[in-house]
Write a protein that holds these residues in place. Structure first.
Motif, short mmCIF file in Angstrom:
data_model
loop_
_atom_site.label_atom_id
_atom_site.label_comp_id
_atom_site.label_asym_id
_atom_site.label_seq_id
_atom_site.Cartn_x
_atom_site.Cartn_y
_atom_site.Cartn_z
N ASP A 14 37.93 -4.27 32.19
CA ASP A 14 37.43 -3.43 33.45
C ASP A 14 37.74 -4.57 34.61
O ASP A 14 37.58 -5.74 34.36
CB ASP A 14 36.25 -2.83 33.12
N ASP A 15 38.02 -3.96 35.58
CA ASP A 15 38.07 -4.78 36.89
C ASP A 15 39.12 -5.78 36.79
O ASP A 15 38.72 -7.10 37.13
CB ASP A 15 36.63 -5.38 37.37
N GLU A 22 42.58 2.40 38.36
CA GLU A 22 41.70 3.31 38.86
C GLU A 22 41.71 3.35 40.43
O GLU A 22 42.28 2.39 40.92
CB GLU A 22 40.25 2.82 38.23
#
Ligand code: C2E
Ligand code: CA
Ligand code: CA
Length: 510
Positions: free
Chosen positions: A403-404, A460
């Motif tokens: 993530d990120d 995202e």
């Protein structure tokens, strides 16, 4: 006889003549025999004339040197830290009270500096305990060399040191001392085995009388200043400021309430759809945690998740999230995936693989429908443990996304050691996607990396049609963002989770 002892001895002697009462006195003799100091206990009784006047004093003198030295040793042991020989917290409090009383009498300021080594746990993990002990001893020695003999230096906790500087009239002088200490600590340290290590420290400062009058208030305030400094800009110094106090109290209240949030059913999950670019269908949902507190209102996840981590609540909360999300997904009639964020703490502590195994069995969710999202920061602590845990989770058939991506600092080599199935590009790169070519270049680079590693890439934070168009052209595999759906209670998306025909799952993308 020692000067002061001689005075008290003579005074006691005189009192016996005056009152006719027996008395005792302890005296130190210097240079008797082998040049050493010796202590004696002198018990004195008056002898009176028949008329009642004291005419003589008969004394009984006993050497108490051994007892005295043993006591001194015990006192040293109970007041000093055995590792660094600095005074300990208890003794600091005792001495500090005297120092403050004296300063008030002289109308002087006193500065209390609390130091803490940055990421000491990392040093412990990386170099081992005995090396870490060496580091503590060296830091203690360096601090002691920088301050005056009359200043107090204490070790008050694992890697926390306190310096008490008296007679410092200006904050600038204290600041200069703090900087000097930080520089001294930052000099490379050579370990016993010849390895070199560079460390840094942070320091919080409280000033008497402005920031507190008592030793406990000053200690508490300099340690609060330290925590704020450490969080905002480690490897620097910060002065206590009364607004910290109110922030601190707010945080304490929030912490207390968070401890009860789980029992009081104040935590809930919202779900945000993820869209497959190729089919334009919803491929699954990311579960995001919410805390709606009756007292504080909705609390931002970034804030309360950090709190839960720091007060040791994250394992429990994280397990709850996993169970809740899996149970929810198991109820959907469409076999979509559910992505669950997992905190580094859950990977480093407890047995996450076993917890996930149990939850999947309990809820009946097939492993292939669960994805966990982890950030690069979980790699920092205990590399082997993280790899091992993730490997075991992957072998269950559960997907693992990073993530990120792009905000951490893992090297490609570390990334390759991890069993990832997906990359999620951080939403900060999407924000300026349309206007700025630099963000576009980064997104393209990550997409290229994903293709190279054969990992699908999720983007995202997609908010506009324009961003979605650009991302499709670049070849993103999945996208997620407000454009297709906000994080909302799952009932909002029942048409998708319970649709009988796939086209209902479609979310229009032009
Ligand atoms: P994240 O995992 O990167 O989650 C995505 C965040 O982006 C969410 O913020 C989501 O609401 C937000 N977002 C989604 N689409 C858009 C968009 O189009 N524009 C913008 N500006 N933002 C968008 P949220 O829900 O506030 O969560 C923040 C972070 O808190 C998450 O970041 C995650 O790191 C953490 N978090 C949330 N739930 C959990 C959880 O259950 N466990 C753990 N460990 N962390 C969680
Ligand atoms: Ca996430
Ligand atoms: Ca993210």
């Amino acid at each position: 006889m020692d000067e002061a002892d001689r005075a008290s001895f003579l005074a006691t002697f005189a009192t016996i003549f005056e009152t006719g009462e027996p008395a005792a006195v302890e005296v130190r003799l210097d240079g008797c025999g082998e040049g050493a100091r010796r202590w004696f206990w002198i018990d004195m009784r008056p002898e009176t004339s028949p008329a009642g006047a004291v005419i003589a004093v008969r004394g009984f003198c006993q050497e108490i040197t051994d007892r005295k030295l043993a006591l001194e040793r015990i006192r040293f042991m109970t007041s000093h830290d055995p590792l660094t020989s600095l005074i300990n917290r208890g003794h600091l409090l005792e001495r500090l009270d005297q120092v403050l009383a004296e300063a008030r009498r002289r109308r002087e300021n006193v500065a209390l500096l609390t130091f803490d080594i940055d990421d000491f746990k990392g040093i412990n993990d990386l170099f081992g305990h005995s090396a870490a002990d060496g580091v503590l001893r060296e830091v203690a020695a360096r601090i002691s060399r920088q301050v005056r003999e009359t200043d107090l230096v204490a070790r008050v906790g694992g890697d926390e040191f306190v310096v008490v500087e008296t007679g410092c009239e200006e904050p600038e002088i204290v600041e200069a001392l703090a900087r000097r200490l930080l520089r001294a600590i930052a000099e490379p340290i050579t370990l016993a085995d010849g390895r070199e290590i560079a460390i840094s420290a942070s320091v919080g400062i409280a000033l008497h009388p402005f920031d507190g009058m008592t030793s406990s208030a000053l200690l508490a305030h300099s340690s609060q200043a330290l925590h704020v400094t450490k969080k905002e800009r480690p490897n620097s110094l910060g002065f206590y400021d009364a607004t910290i106090q109110s922030e601190w109290q707010k945080r304490r209240v929030l912490e207390q309430d968070l401890r009860l949030a789980l029992q009081h059913r104040e935590l809930s999950l919202v779900y945000q759809p993820m869209i497959c670019m190729r089919t334009t269908l919803c491929s699954g949902f990311e579960a995001l945690l919410r805390w709606n507190s009756p007292v504080h209102g909705p609390v931002a996840p970034d804030l309360f998740i950090g709190l839960a981590e720091s007060i040791g609540l994250m394992e429990e909360v994280g397990t709850w999230v996993l169970r809740e999300a899996c149970a929810e997904a198991a109820r959907w009639s469409v076999p979509l995936t559910v992505a669950v964020n997992v905190s580094p703490i859950q990977i480093q502590q407890g047995d996450l693989a076993a917890i996930i195994t149990d939850i999947l069995r309990e809820t009946g969710l097939p492993p292939s429908r669960l994805e966990i999202e982890v950030t690069e920061s979980m790699l920092i602590r205990n590399f082997e443990r993280a790899v091992d845990t993730l490997q075991r989770i992957k072998s269950l058939g559960v997907g693992i996304s990073i993530d990120d991506f792009g905000t951490g600092y893992s090297s490609l080599a570390t990334l390759r050691a991890f069993p990832f199935n997906k990359l999620k590009i951080d939403r900060s790169f999407v924000r300026d996607l349309a206007e700025e070519s630099e963000s576009l270049a980064i997104v393209n680079a990550v997409l290229g990396l994903g293709r190279g590693l054969r990992l699908p890439v999720v983007v995202e934070g997609v908010e506009t049609e324009r961003q979605a168009d650009i991302l499709r052209d670049c070849g993103a595999d999945e996208i997620q963002g407000y454009l297709f759906g906000r994080p909302s209670p799952i009932s909002t998306y029942s048409a998708i989770t319970d649709a009988m025909r796939p086209q209902h799952r479609s979310i229009s993308i032009q």
